[in-house]
Design a protein around this motif. Sequence first.
Motif, PDB file in Angstrom:
ATOM      1  N   THR A  84       9.962 -96.917  -2.364  1.00 44.66           N
ATOM      2  CA  THR A  84       9.466 -97.993  -1.514  1.00 44.66           C
ATOM      3  C   THR A  84       7.996 -97.742  -1.194  1.00 44.66           C
ATOM      4  N   ALA A  85       7.326 -98.773  -0.766  1.00 41.47           N
ATOM      5  CA  ALA A  85       5.919 -98.638  -0.385  1.00 41.47           C
ATOM      6  C   ALA A  85       5.797 -98.412   1.126  1.00 41.47           C
ATOM      7  N   GLN A  86       4.671 -97.907   1.534  1.00 43.75           N
ATOM      8  CA  GLN A  86       4.284 -97.749   2.931  1.00 43.75           C
ATOM      9  C   GLN A  86       5.036 -96.657   3.684  1.00 43.75           C
ATOM     10  N   GLY A  87       5.596 -95.704   2.991  1.00 45.07           N
ATOM     11  CA  GLY A  87       6.271 -94.599   3.649  1.00 45.07           C
ATOM     12  C   GLY A  87       5.350 -93.409   3.829  1.00 45.07           C
ATOM     13  N   LEU A  88       5.971 -92.262   4.010  1.00 46.41           N
ATOM     14  CA  LEU A  88       5.284 -90.994   4.206  1.00 46.41           C
ATOM     15  C   LEU A  88       5.466 -90.119   2.980  1.00 46.41           C
ATOM     16  N   LEU A  89       4.368 -89.613   2.448  1.00 42.38           N
ATOM     17  CA  LEU A  89       4.410 -88.628   1.369  1.00 42.38           C
ATOM     18  C   LEU A  89       4.090 -87.267   1.960  1.00 42.38           C
ATOM     19  N   ILE A  90       4.984 -86.311   1.759  1.00 41.06           N
ATOM     20  CA  ILE A  90       4.714 -84.917   2.093  1.00 41.06           C
ATOM     21  C   ILE A  90       4.487 -84.227   0.762  1.00 41.06           C
ATOM     22  N   ASN A  91       3.262 -83.792   0.532  1.00 41.57           N
ATOM     23  CA  ASN A  91       2.896 -83.239  -0.768  1.00 41.57           C
ATOM     24  C   ASN A  91       2.892 -81.712  -0.725  1.00 41.57           C
ATOM     25  N   LEU A  92       3.821 -81.119  -1.463  1.00 45.38           N
ATOM     26  CA  LEU A  92       3.872 -79.662  -1.612  1.00 45.38           C
ATOM     27  C   LEU A  92       3.315 -79.221  -2.958  1.00 45.38           C
ATOM     28  N   ALA A  93       3.004 -80.173  -3.826  1.00 46.68           N
ATOM     29  CA  ALA A  93       2.440 -79.867  -5.139  1.00 46.68           C
ATOM     30  C   ALA A  93       0.954 -79.537  -4.979  1.00 46.68           C
ATOM     31  N   PRO A  94       0.389 -78.769  -5.906  1.00 43.88           N
ATOM     32  CA  PRO A  94      -1.014 -78.367  -5.781  1.00 43.88           C
ATOM     33  C   PRO A  94      -2.021 -79.444  -6.200  1.00 43.88           C
ATOM     34  N   ARG A 102       0.568 -96.038  -2.590  1.00 44.62           N
ATOM     35  CA  ARG A 102       1.889 -96.572  -2.247  1.00 44.62           C
ATOM     36  C   ARG A 102       2.367 -96.106  -0.869  1.00 44.62           C
ATOM     37  N   PHE A 103       1.632 -95.189  -0.246  1.00 47.66           N
ATOM     38  CA  PHE A 103       2.046 -94.610   1.036  1.00 47.66           C
ATOM     39  C   PHE A 103       1.095 -95.014   2.159  1.00 47.66           C
ATOM     40  N   SER A 104       1.626 -95.130   3.362  1.00 49.09           N
ATOM     41  CA  SER A 104       0.769 -95.378   4.515  1.00 49.09           C
ATOM     42  C   SER A 104       0.207 -94.065   5.053  1.00 49.09           C
ATOM     43  N   ARG A 105       0.882 -92.978   4.737  1.00 45.59           N
ATOM     44  CA  ARG A 105       0.452 -91.668   5.241  1.00 45.59           C
ATOM     45  C   ARG A 105       0.792 -90.590   4.219  1.00 45.59           C
ATOM     46  N   VAL A 106      -0.142 -89.649   4.035  1.00 44.40           N
ATOM     47  CA  VAL A 106       0.058 -88.501   3.149  1.00 44.40           C
ATOM     48  C   VAL A 106      -0.227 -87.242   3.953  1.00 44.40           C
ATOM     49  N   ILE A 107       0.704 -86.294   3.880  1.00 43.53           N
ATOM     50  CA  ILE A 107       0.510 -84.995   4.526  1.00 43.53           C
ATOM     51  C   ILE A 107       0.538 -83.917   3.453  1.00 43.53           C
ATOM     52  N   GLU A 108      -0.520 -83.138   3.403  1.00 45.97           N
ATOM     53  CA  GLU A 108      -0.603 -81.968   2.531  1.00 45.97           C
ATOM     54  C   GLU A 108      -0.334 -80.762   3.433  1.00 45.97           C
ATOM     55  N   ILE A 109       0.574 -79.892   3.018  1.00 49.82           N
ATOM     56  CA  ILE A 109       0.882 -78.700   3.813  1.00 49.82           C
ATOM     57  C   ILE A 109       0.228 -77.502   3.148  1.00 49.82           C
ATOM     58  N   VAL A 110      -0.661 -76.870   3.885  1.00 46.32           N
ATOM     59  CA  VAL A 110      -1.476 -75.772   3.374  1.00 46.32           C
ATOM     60  C   VAL A 110      -1.107 -74.488   4.098  1.00 46.32           C
ATOM     61  N   ASN A 111      -0.970 -73.401   3.352  1.00 42.58           N
ATOM     62  CA  ASN A 111      -0.860 -72.100   4.010  1.00 42.58           C
ATOM     63  C   ASN A 111      -2.026 -71.237   3.556  1.00 42.58           C
ATOM     64  N   GLN A 112      -2.010 -69.973   3.891  1.00 37.97           N
ATOM     65  CA  GLN A 112      -3.149 -69.090   3.624  1.00 37.97           C
ATOM     66  C   GLN A 112      -3.061 -68.349   2.297  1.00 37.97           C
ATOM     67  N   GLU A 113      -2.173 -68.766   1.407  1.00 35.71           N
ATOM     68  CA  GLU A 113      -2.084 -68.169   0.081  1.00 35.71           C
ATOM     69  C   GLU A 113      -3.343 -68.577  -0.687  1.00 35.71           C
ATOM     70  N   PRO A 114      -4.111 -67.605  -1.230  1.00 32.01           N
ATOM     71  CA  PRO A 114      -5.426 -67.905  -1.818  1.00 32.01           C
ATOM     72  C   PRO A 114      -5.439 -69.002  -2.882  1.00 32.01           C
TER      73      PRO A 114
END
Length: 139
Positions: A84-94, A102-114
């Motif tokens: 569907t369109a206009q949802g939330l994308l949580i991106n764990l891919a690099p 297609r998304f209203s919001r995108v969240i990239e989750i970052v940690n301290q791995e170099p």
Amino acid sequence: MTRIEFYVLPDDNPLGRLRAACQLAAKGWQHGLQVFVRCSDEDQSTRLDELLWSFRAERFIPHEQYAEEVQAPVVIGLEQEPPTAQGLLINLAPTLSAHIDRFSRVIEIVNQEPQLLTACRENFRLYRRQGYDPQRVEL
């Protein structure tokens, strides 16, 4: 325009990224958003699926793998087009998703791995070049 946020974790624990993805997926679902979690590979996808089953003992997070059910409230996939369109994308891919618009919001989750930090910094620059205004959120 799609809202882009980089959620930055204080450590380099890969399980912490998956837990953050579970928490964000639950919040998105509770706010009525269709959630698509884009994993980097099948192994990560399987681990996230297993974690979502036990993440909150008091509340089930309805989810499915993309191959099983694309209309679930929380869908776990790889590079598939969102159902569907206009949802939330949580991106764990690099890398960036080919379906950002297609998304209203995108969240990239970052940690301290170099390696991940390097990839996410490049993603931040790519978003800017594409006209987005990515924001940083410290967790």
